[in-house]
Design an enzyme around this catalytic site. Sequence first.
Site, PDB file in Angstrom:
ATOM      1  N   HIS A 195      -3.217   7.213   2.056  1.00  0.00           N
ATOM      2  CA  HIS A 195      -3.653   5.877   1.661  1.00  0.00           C
ATOM      3  C   HIS A 195      -5.040   5.642   2.246  1.00  0.00           C
ATOM      4  O   HIS A 195      -5.291   5.921   3.413  1.00  0.00           O
ATOM      5  CB  HIS A 195      -2.656   4.839   2.172  1.00  0.00           C
ATOM      6  CG  HIS A 195      -3.136   3.432   2.003  1.00  0.00           C
ATOM      7  ND1 HIS A 195      -3.680   2.978   0.823  1.00  0.00           N
ATOM      8  CD2 HIS A 195      -3.174   2.382   2.865  1.00  0.00           C
ATOM      9  CE1 HIS A 195      -4.028   1.706   0.971  1.00  0.00           C
ATOM     10  NE2 HIS A 195      -3.732   1.331   2.188  1.00  0.00           N
ATOM     11  N   ASN A 246     -10.214  -0.195   0.126  1.00  0.00           N
ATOM     12  CA  ASN A 246      -8.751  -0.113   0.135  1.00  0.00           C
ATOM     13  C   ASN A 246      -8.233  -0.726  -1.171  1.00  0.00           C
ATOM     14  O   ASN A 246      -8.330  -1.934  -1.366  1.00  0.00           O
ATOM     15  CB  ASN A 246      -8.225  -0.867   1.359  1.00  0.00           C
ATOM     16  CG  ASN A 246      -6.709  -0.829   1.460  1.00  0.00           C
ATOM     17  OD1 ASN A 246      -6.021  -0.478   0.512  1.00  0.00           O
ATOM     18  ND2 ASN A 246      -6.208  -1.226   2.616  1.00  0.00           N
ATOM     19  N   CYS A 283       0.812  -1.222   0.000  1.00  0.00           N
ATOM     20  CA  CYS A 283       0.000   0.000   0.000  1.00  0.00           C
ATOM     21  C   CYS A 283       0.848   1.276   0.000  1.00  0.00           C
ATOM     22  O   CYS A 283       0.324   2.370  -0.225  1.00  0.00           O
ATOM     23  CB  CYS A 283      -0.960   0.005   1.180  1.00  0.00           C
ATOM     24  SG  CYS A 283      -2.001  -1.461   1.229  1.00  0.00           S
TER      25      CYS A 283
HETATM   26  O1  UT7 Z   1      -3.748  -1.165   3.555  1.00  0.00           O
HETATM   27  C1  UT7 Z   1      -2.773  -1.505   4.465  1.00  0.00           C
HETATM   28  C2  UT7 Z   1      -3.059  -0.937   5.754  1.00  0.00           C
HETATM   29  N1  UT7 Z   1      -4.191  -1.611   6.368  1.00  0.00           N
HETATM   30  C3  UT7 Z   1      -4.837  -1.018   7.318  1.00  0.00           C
HETATM   31  O2  UT7 Z   1      -4.532   0.117   7.610  1.00  0.00           O
HETATM   32  C4  UT7 Z   1      -5.887  -1.784   8.096  1.00  0.00           C
HETATM   33  C5  UT7 Z   1      -5.705  -1.467   9.563  1.00  0.00           C
HETATM   34  N2  UT7 Z   1      -6.717  -2.118  10.443  1.00  0.00           N
HETATM   35  C6  UT7 Z   1      -7.987  -1.763  10.414  1.00  0.00           C
HETATM   36  O3  UT7 Z   1      -8.419  -0.944   9.626  1.00  0.00           O
HETATM   37  C7  UT7 Z   1      -8.894  -2.366  11.467  1.00  0.00           C
HETATM   38  O4  UT7 Z   1      -8.116  -3.046  12.430  1.00  0.00           O
HETATM   39  C8  UT7 Z   1      -9.942  -3.356  10.880  1.00  0.00           C
HETATM   40  C9  UT7 Z   1     -10.964  -2.569  10.080  1.00  0.00           C
HETATM   41  C10 UT7 Z   1      -9.258  -4.375  10.005  1.00  0.00           C
HETATM   42  C11 UT7 Z   1     -10.687  -4.066  12.001  1.00  0.00           C
HETATM   43  O5  UT7 Z   1     -11.285  -3.115  12.866  1.00  0.00           O
HETATM   44  P1  UT7 Z   1     -11.118  -3.289  14.446  1.00  0.00           P
HETATM   45  O6  UT7 Z   1     -11.874  -2.186  15.070  1.00  0.00           O
HETATM   46  O7  UT7 Z   1      -9.624  -3.334  14.714  1.00  0.00           O
HETATM   47  O8  UT7 Z   1     -11.837  -4.638  14.726  1.00  0.00           O
HETATM   48  P2  UT7 Z   1     -11.265  -5.931  15.457  1.00  0.00           P
HETATM   49  O9  UT7 Z   1     -10.287  -6.629  14.590  1.00  0.00           O
HETATM   50  O10 UT7 Z   1     -10.861  -5.557  16.836  1.00  0.00           O
HETATM   51  O11 UT7 Z   1     -12.567  -6.830  15.544  1.00  0.00           O
HETATM   52  C12 UT7 Z   1     -13.665  -6.430  16.375  1.00  0.00           C
HETATM   53  C13 UT7 Z   1     -14.754  -7.473  16.283  1.00  0.00           C
HETATM   54  C14 UT7 Z   1     -14.263  -8.897  16.451  1.00  0.00           C
HETATM   55  O12 UT7 Z   1     -15.258  -9.595  17.192  1.00  0.00           O
HETATM   56  P3  UT7 Z   1     -15.073  -9.882  18.774  1.00  0.00           P
HETATM   57  O13 UT7 Z   1     -13.810 -10.678  18.885  1.00  0.00           O
HETATM   58  O14 UT7 Z   1     -14.992  -8.527  19.406  1.00  0.00           O
HETATM   59  O15 UT7 Z   1     -16.300 -10.629  19.106  1.00  0.00           O
HETATM   60  C15 UT7 Z   1     -14.207  -9.438  15.065  1.00  0.00           C
HETATM   61  O16 UT7 Z   1     -14.377 -10.833  15.009  1.00  0.00           O
HETATM   62  O17 UT7 Z   1     -15.330  -7.417  14.984  1.00  0.00           O
HETATM   63  C16 UT7 Z   1     -15.394  -8.739  14.424  1.00  0.00           C
HETATM   64  N3  UT7 Z   1     -15.294  -8.633  12.986  1.00  0.00           N
HETATM   65  C17 UT7 Z   1     -16.352  -8.489  12.177  1.00  0.00           C
HETATM   66  N4  UT7 Z   1     -17.673  -8.451  12.430  1.00  0.00           N
HETATM   67  C18 UT7 Z   1     -18.511  -8.276  11.380  1.00  0.00           C
HETATM   68  C19 UT7 Z   1     -14.177  -8.620  12.230  1.00  0.00           C
HETATM   69  N5  UT7 Z   1     -14.503  -8.457  10.937  1.00  0.00           N
HETATM   70  C20 UT7 Z   1     -15.851  -8.379  10.864  1.00  0.00           C
HETATM   71  C21 UT7 Z   1     -16.767  -8.216   9.824  1.00  0.00           C
HETATM   72  N6  UT7 Z   1     -18.083  -8.170  10.126  1.00  0.00           N
HETATM   73  N7  UT7 Z   1     -16.383  -8.066   8.539  1.00  0.00           N
END
Ligand code: UT7
Length: 341
Positions: free
Chosen positions: A268, A298, A135
């Site tokens: 980005h 993205n 990215c």
């Molecule tokens: O391009 C390269 C750079 N990439 C980035 O910059 C990405 C950086 N990371 C992010 O943008 C975020 O970390 C994400 C968008 C990927 C995830 O957001 P988050 O607020 O960090 O969520 P999380 O990983 O802490 O997950 C929270 C909850 C989890 O459930 P529990 O364990 O709290 O019950 C996940 O299982 O959300 C759940 N979850 C989803 N639920 C519904 C994860 N993905 C999904 C989904 N739909 N698609």
Amino acid sequence: MSSRHEATGQPTSRSASPIYSRIAGTGSYLPPKRWSNEDLVAWLADRGVQTSHEWIVERTGIEARHFADPDVTASELGLQAAIRAIEAANCSAADIDLIICATSTPDMVFPSTACLVQKKLGVHGCPAFDVQAVCSGFVYAMTVADAMIRAGSVKRALVIGSEVFSRILDFKDRTTCVLFGDGAGAVVLQASDEPGIVASRLHADGQYADILCTPGTVKGGEILGDPTLKMDGQAVFKLAVNVLDQVAHEVLDEAGRTPDSIDWLVPHQANIRIMQGTARKLRLPNSRVVTTVDQHGNTSAASIPLALDHAVRSGLIQRGQSLLLEGVGGGFTWGAVLVDY
Ligand code: UT7
């Protein structure tokens, strides 16, 4: 002024007065098939994967993305963006003397996607190569092109970011498959007596290779390992917010400028929370952040030139304004380019 080759007009040696590179034109292309969150949520539900529009919007700001048809490659998307950038730069493909394509989803192992774009443009002889910094690829490619222009060996560079990330997504993994989209953006960078690119800085730290990777490879005629994207989203998130702030200050310091001199942050487009967090640290209002993540998702190396072109063509970005382009991604890689547009 630098000395020029009579026939080609190319600089023949390093000049006494500095050569800069300016953005002469921008272009972009999205494959026509748009997938709203609702479309994707329903499609995934049919395959037993549960997610929701509300989760995707709240956590990322993404409302839709575009996916290329199965036979459409990164070179094809890149070609369309390149044609538009060349037209906007008021030149022809024959005037281009360097092609760099930033991509992590190339058409094939080799030749490079840049060489395939060159072939499709119908031009011959100029150097063409890919940059692989995920990215951050577009800011890496801009920095390399700028250095070659300032060294006097290139007069007009076509810099492309093009991706078909849909090819490497695991549509059973809801934590990643809702985040990415396909597309391409391009700029024509042109030698100039005035800046242009005023500062740029690149970084990488391979110790974080595992937090964002597509670990598969080709061996003995077969795919070895998993060829789909893996991400520790929270680890990437935390690192991204810190390094983007650091590198923004590095380029501003190099240029002797302060954050309030930035007219537009063109980051980005991974997550609206990271983008707005970066702006907050720079004390820039969200109204000065070019935002396309809502409609594009993205698109990795394509996201910055896509956002840039959309902002230029919609009239948001005007000539004379100061732009900060910032990328962060797998590697771990990050970088920034400060531009007087
Ligand atoms: O391009 C390269 C750079 N990439 C980035 O910059 C990405 C950086 N990371 C992010 O943008 C975020 O970390 C994400 C968008 C990927 C995830 O957001 P988050 O607020 O960090 O969520 P999380 O990983 O802490 O997950 C929270 C909850 C989890 O459930 P529990 O364990 O709290 O019950 C996940 O299982 O959300 C759940 N979850 C989803 N639920 C519904 C994860 N993905 C999904 C989904 N739909 N698609």
